[in-house]
Scaffold this motif. Sequence first.
Motif, PDB file in Angstrom:
ATOM      1  N   ASN A   6     -25.285 -14.114   4.511  1.00 28.37           N
ATOM      2  CA  ASN A   6     -25.143 -15.435   4.633  1.00 28.37           C
ATOM      3  C   ASN A   6     -24.445 -14.891   3.066  1.00 28.37           C
ATOM      4  O   ASN A   6     -23.452 -16.571   2.944  1.00 28.37           O
ATOM      5  N   ILE A   7     -24.704 -14.235   2.052  1.00 27.45           N
ATOM      6  CA  ILE A   7     -24.180 -14.019   0.643  1.00 27.45           C
ATOM      7  C   ILE A   7     -22.200 -13.649   1.359  1.00 27.45           C
ATOM      8  O   ILE A   7     -21.324 -13.964   0.390  1.00 27.45           O
ATOM      9  N   SER A   8     -22.253 -13.096   1.746  1.00 28.54           N
ATOM     10  CA  SER A   8     -20.712 -12.634   1.811  1.00 28.54           C
ATOM     11  C   SER A   8     -19.644 -13.247   2.709  1.00 28.54           C
ATOM     12  O   SER A   8     -18.901 -13.955   2.685  1.00 28.54           O
ATOM     13  N   LYS A   9     -20.262 -14.450   3.315  1.00 29.52           N
ATOM     14  CA  LYS A   9     -19.818 -15.708   4.365  1.00 29.52           C
ATOM     15  C   LYS A   9     -19.261 -16.186   2.767  1.00 29.52           C
ATOM     16  O   LYS A   9     -18.400 -17.046   2.562  1.00 29.52           O
ATOM     17  N   ILE A  10     -20.239 -16.959   1.775  1.00 23.18           N
ATOM     18  CA  ILE A  10     -20.318 -17.459   0.343  1.00 23.18           C
ATOM     19  C   ILE A  10     -18.773 -17.221  -0.087  1.00 23.18           C
ATOM     20  O   ILE A  10     -18.203 -17.425  -0.999  1.00 23.18           O
ATOM     21  N   ASN A  11     -19.370 -15.603  -0.521  1.00 21.36           N
ATOM     22  CA  ASN A  11     -18.129 -14.828  -0.980  1.00 21.36           C
ATOM     23  C   ASN A  11     -16.760 -14.475  -0.166  1.00 21.36           C
ATOM     24  O   ASN A  11     -16.760 -13.418  -0.559  1.00 21.36           O
ATOM     25  N   SER A  12     -16.256 -16.016  -0.067  1.00 20.79           N
ATOM     26  CA  SER A  12     -15.136 -15.230   0.818  1.00 20.79           C
ATOM     27  C   SER A  12     -13.396 -15.273  -0.078  1.00 20.79           C
ATOM     28  O   SER A  12     -13.360 -16.082  -1.097  1.00 20.79           O
ATOM     29  N   SER A  13     -12.862 -15.211   0.567  1.00 21.55           N
ATOM     30  CA  SER A  13     -11.454 -14.607  -0.479  1.00 21.55           C
ATOM     31  C   SER A  13     -10.874 -16.666  -0.557  1.00 21.55           C
ATOM     32  O   SER A  13      -9.957 -16.395  -1.412  1.00 21.55           O
ATOM     33  N   SER A  14     -10.852 -17.189   0.156  1.00 21.29           N
ATOM     34  CA  SER A  14     -10.362 -17.953   0.444  1.00 21.29           C
ATOM     35  C   SER A  14     -11.434 -19.397  -0.820  1.00 21.29           C
ATOM     36  O   SER A  14     -10.692 -20.577  -0.945  1.00 21.29           O
ATOM     37  N   ASN A  15     -12.295 -19.142  -0.937  1.00 20.22           N
ATOM     38  CA  ASN A  15     -13.066 -19.908  -2.527  1.00 20.22           C
ATOM     39  C   ASN A  15     -12.445 -19.646  -3.422  1.00 20.22           C
ATOM     40  O   ASN A  15     -11.708 -19.025  -4.192  1.00 20.22           O
ATOM     41  N   VAL A  16     -11.732 -21.628  -4.229  1.00 22.15           N
ATOM     42  CA  VAL A  16     -11.195 -20.872  -5.628  1.00 22.15           C
ATOM     43  C   VAL A  16     -12.117 -20.750  -6.649  1.00 22.15           C
ATOM     44  O   VAL A  16     -11.196 -21.196  -7.524  1.00 22.15           O
ATOM     45  N   TRP A  17     -13.115 -21.511  -6.060  1.00 20.79           N
ATOM     46  CA  TRP A  17     -14.213 -21.783  -7.577  1.00 20.79           C
ATOM     47  C   TRP A  17     -14.277 -19.825  -7.752  1.00 20.79           C
ATOM     48  O   TRP A  17     -15.596 -19.633  -7.129  1.00 20.79           O
ATOM     49  N   THR A  18     -13.631 -19.292  -9.001  1.00 24.20           N
ATOM     50  CA  THR A  18     -14.147 -18.332  -9.404  1.00 24.20           C
ATOM     51  C   THR A  18     -14.857 -17.279 -10.428  1.00 24.20           C
ATOM     52  O   THR A  18     -14.938 -18.765 -11.179  1.00 24.20           O
ATOM     53  N   VAL A  19     -15.758 -17.024 -10.345  1.00 23.06           N
ATOM     54  CA  VAL A  19     -16.867 -16.459 -11.036  1.00 23.06           C
ATOM     55  C   VAL A  19     -16.664 -14.798 -12.016  1.00 23.06           C
ATOM     56  O   VAL A  19     -16.327 -13.999 -11.365  1.00 23.06           O
ATOM     57  N   ALA A  20     -16.851 -14.930 -13.100  1.00 23.60           N
ATOM     58  CA  ALA A  20     -16.543 -13.083 -13.827  1.00 23.60           C
ATOM     59  C   ALA A  20     -17.569 -13.052 -14.882  1.00 23.60           C
ATOM     60  O   ALA A  20     -18.241 -14.523 -15.378  1.00 23.60           O
ATOM     61  N   ILE A  21     -18.792 -12.099 -14.533  1.00 23.46           N
ATOM     62  CA  ILE A  21     -19.690 -12.513 -15.187  1.00 23.46           C
ATOM     63  C   ILE A  21     -19.817 -11.195 -16.404  1.00 23.46           C
ATOM     64  O   ILE A  21     -19.413  -9.541 -15.735  1.00 23.46           O
ATOM     65  N   LEU A  22     -19.955 -11.009 -17.768  1.00 25.13           N
ATOM     66  CA  LEU A  22     -19.520 -10.107 -18.848  1.00 25.13           C
ATOM     67  C   LEU A  22     -21.232  -9.195 -19.047  1.00 25.13           C
ATOM     68  O   LEU A  22     -22.128 -10.423 -19.042  1.00 25.13           O
ATOM     69  N   GLY A  23     -21.501  -8.594 -18.695  1.00 24.99           N
ATOM     70  CA  GLY A  23     -22.461  -7.167 -18.691  1.00 24.99           C
ATOM     71  C   GLY A  23     -23.694  -7.939 -17.472  1.00 24.99           C
ATOM     72  O   GLY A  23     -24.807  -9.079 -17.279  1.00 24.99           O
ATOM     73  N   SER A  24     -23.438  -7.389 -15.960  1.00 25.62           N
ATOM     74  CA  SER A  24     -23.626  -7.625 -14.865  1.00 25.62           C
ATOM     75  C   SER A  24     -25.182  -7.660 -14.805  1.00 25.62           C
ATOM     76  O   SER A  24     -26.015  -8.496 -13.986  1.00 25.62           O
ATOM     77  N   SER A  75      -8.013 -10.442 -14.615  1.00 32.76           N
ATOM     78  CA  SER A  75      -7.870 -11.679 -14.430  1.00 32.76           C
ATOM     79  C   SER A  75      -8.436 -12.937 -14.903  1.00 32.76           C
ATOM     80  O   SER A  75      -9.714 -12.626 -15.362  1.00 32.76           O
ATOM     81  N   LYS A  76      -8.126 -14.136 -15.062  1.00 31.55           N
ATOM     82  CA  LYS A  76      -8.743 -15.677 -15.314  1.00 31.55           C
ATOM     83  C   LYS A  76      -9.693 -16.366 -14.297  1.00 31.55           C
ATOM     84  O   LYS A  76      -9.511 -15.612 -12.916  1.00 31.55           O
ATOM     85  N   VAL A  77     -10.477 -16.469 -14.403  1.00 26.80           N
ATOM     86  CA  VAL A  77     -11.592 -16.881 -13.710  1.00 26.80           C
ATOM     87  C   VAL A  77     -11.986 -18.711 -13.937  1.00 26.80           C
ATOM     88  O   VAL A  77     -11.657 -18.861 -14.679  1.00 26.80           O
TER      89      VAL A  77
END
Length: 114
Positions: A6-24, A75-77
């Motif tokens: 389910n997570i991999s379906k959400i995390n698809s490359s077609s999604n324009v809502w990108t995020v980066a996590i500092l200190g994951s 890259s910018k997110v």
Amino acid sequence: MARVQNISKINSSSNVWTVAILGSGGCLDTLSAIRAGFTAVWGTEIDPVQQQMFVDLTGGTCMGDTFGPNMESASKVRYLKSGQPCTDYSRSGKHRGASGNTGWMFVKQTDVIL
């Protein structure tokens, strides 16, 4: 296993809502972003086990140290989350602020954010 699919379906490359996590860290910020529909593009983490956990969970890139040279190529997110340690500022911490062992990170992350 179904949860990972389910997570991999959400995390698809077609999604324009990108995020980066500092200190994951343990990926709690990452999981909440994925659950909200964001695609985790990159994160930072210095612990090797937690780095691999981020990569395995997201398929994104772990840039290593938040304050290292790799950040220049990040890259910018659309959304940037931070998990930098804040214990030197917390009520239950030692109240040392930027002078504490990790307090400087909480302040210095503004350079990365900006």
